[in-house]
Design an enzyme around this catalytic site. Structure first.
Site: not given
Ligand SMILES: [Zn+2]
Length: 366
Positions: A75, A128
């Site tokens: 991510s 993220t």
């Molecule tokens: Zn993941």
């Protein structure tokens, strides 16, 4: 006479492109990321819900998600591609790990006088969201990422992650024993540690940390991602220069890792409701570009059965990790057409940054 006509023509040539492009450029940008939301996750939403927001988009594309060093991204690299327009190695947050930081889309938007915000269901320091406001060689440096949030000047930061901001006196886990709440209050933040207090915040910048680390799963929360997003939108939309907001359905990925069907479907429903809310906002506003996408697929999920009406879906999983399957990108609003087609994930970041600052220069391959 001819000279005057020539002058008029020259003025027209100079002004016309400006008019054309400024009309095309959105005032606000909202990026919604379903972490791990592969195409079969979208299929599950569309098959099981006749009002699924994904059927309401006309501009649809596909993204290749490899990072700079792996076919299968994590991510951190996945979000960095979108937040900076550069591919980096797995685990890196807007940094190429050779001590080169990349300017984030939030930093670029700030220079244009725009407001910035994140609304997530993980910790606000998770990979993220971190990629949008911090630079770090490693996504696991939560203390450092939290510290960077204190001076990134976001107008809205809502999610979990209390322990990364609190020192031991306040039952936090910071190893430097700093109390980041104090410095954030001094920079004009109103701080809420539960949903009821968050709703009541009237003025100032917003820091809502509603969980120790990640938030409770959607099925065990008394508020939805859409509820949190609504608060973020209300706060951000007062800026006449526009805003950029990143909303993440963070736990879609966690459900994929757990190969947990019920968890996955309820997180998809929570995310879909938030997409619906934002889509309505963008339709009403008319100057907002909405881009909904994923950083990668998780679990190699496929749908193996269910009722004809899409209820009682059976899901099966090929792995507990991520996969390199292409992910979807759904866009609505001014410049939506720029995001249809098949391209690399970092190109999305470049296109978004160019919409904020058309003069921004990237190095390397387009
Ligand atoms: Zn993941």
């Amino acid at each position: 006479m001819i000279v005057n006509k020539l002058k008029l023509f020259l003025i027209f040539c100079l002004i016309y492109p400006t008019l054309f492009f400024s009309a095309d450029r959105p005032k606000n940008i909202i990026i919604m990321i379903g972490d791990g939301m592969g195409l079969n996750y979208v299929s599950a939403s569309v098959l099981s819900d006749r009002n699924s927001p994904f059927i309401k988009f006309n501009s649809i594309g596909l993204l290749k998600t490899p990072s700079s060093n792996k076919l299968i991204t994590d991510s951190a690299a996945g979000a960095t591609a979108i937040s900076t327009g550069y591919k980096v190695p797995n685990k890196a947050i807007s940094n190429d790990t050779a001590d080169k930081n990349y300017e984030t889309i939030f930093a670029i938007a700030k220079k244009e006088g725009m407001s910035t915000g994140i609304v997530v269901t993980s910790s606000v320091t998770h990979a993220t969201p971190a990629a949008f406001y911090a630079n770090s060689k490693s996504r696991s440096e939560h203390d450092n990422i939290a510290l960077q949030l204190t001076y990134a000047d976001l107008n809205v930061a809502i999610g979990g992650g209390y322990k990364y901001f609190a020192n031991s006196k306040k039952h936090g886990s910071r190893t430097d024993d700093k109390d980041l709440f104090e410095s954030m209050k001094a920079s004009g933040y109103e701080i809420a540690l539960d949903y009821n207090s968050l709703v009541k915040i009237k003025s100032g910048k917003v820091l809502g940390l509603l969980g120790e680390d990640g938030l409770n799963p959607a099925s065990k929360r008394e508020y939805s991602l859409a509820d949190l997003t609504k608060i973020g939108l209300k706060k951000l939309s007062s800026n006449p220069n526009g805003f950029i907001l990143m909303v993440e359905g963070s736990q879609i990925d966690w459900a994929g890792h757990n190969n947990d069907t019920d968890y996955l479907l309820s997180e998809m429903k929570d995310f879909s409701e938030a997409v619906d809310l934002v889509l309505e906002f963008a339709k009403t506003d008319g100057k907002t570009l909405l881009v909904v996408t994923a950083d990668h697929e998780t679990g190699g999920m496929t749908i193996t059965g269910g009722e004809k009406d899409g209820s009682n879906l059976s899901l099966s999983f090929a792995t507990t990790g991520h996969t390199p399957e292409l992910v979807g990108i759904f866009s609505f609003g001014p410049s939506q057409e720029k995001f249809s087609g098949i391209f690399e994930n970092h190109i999305v970041g470049r296109k978004l940054i160019k919409l904020i600052n058309p003069d921004f220069v990237f190095t390397g391959d387009e």
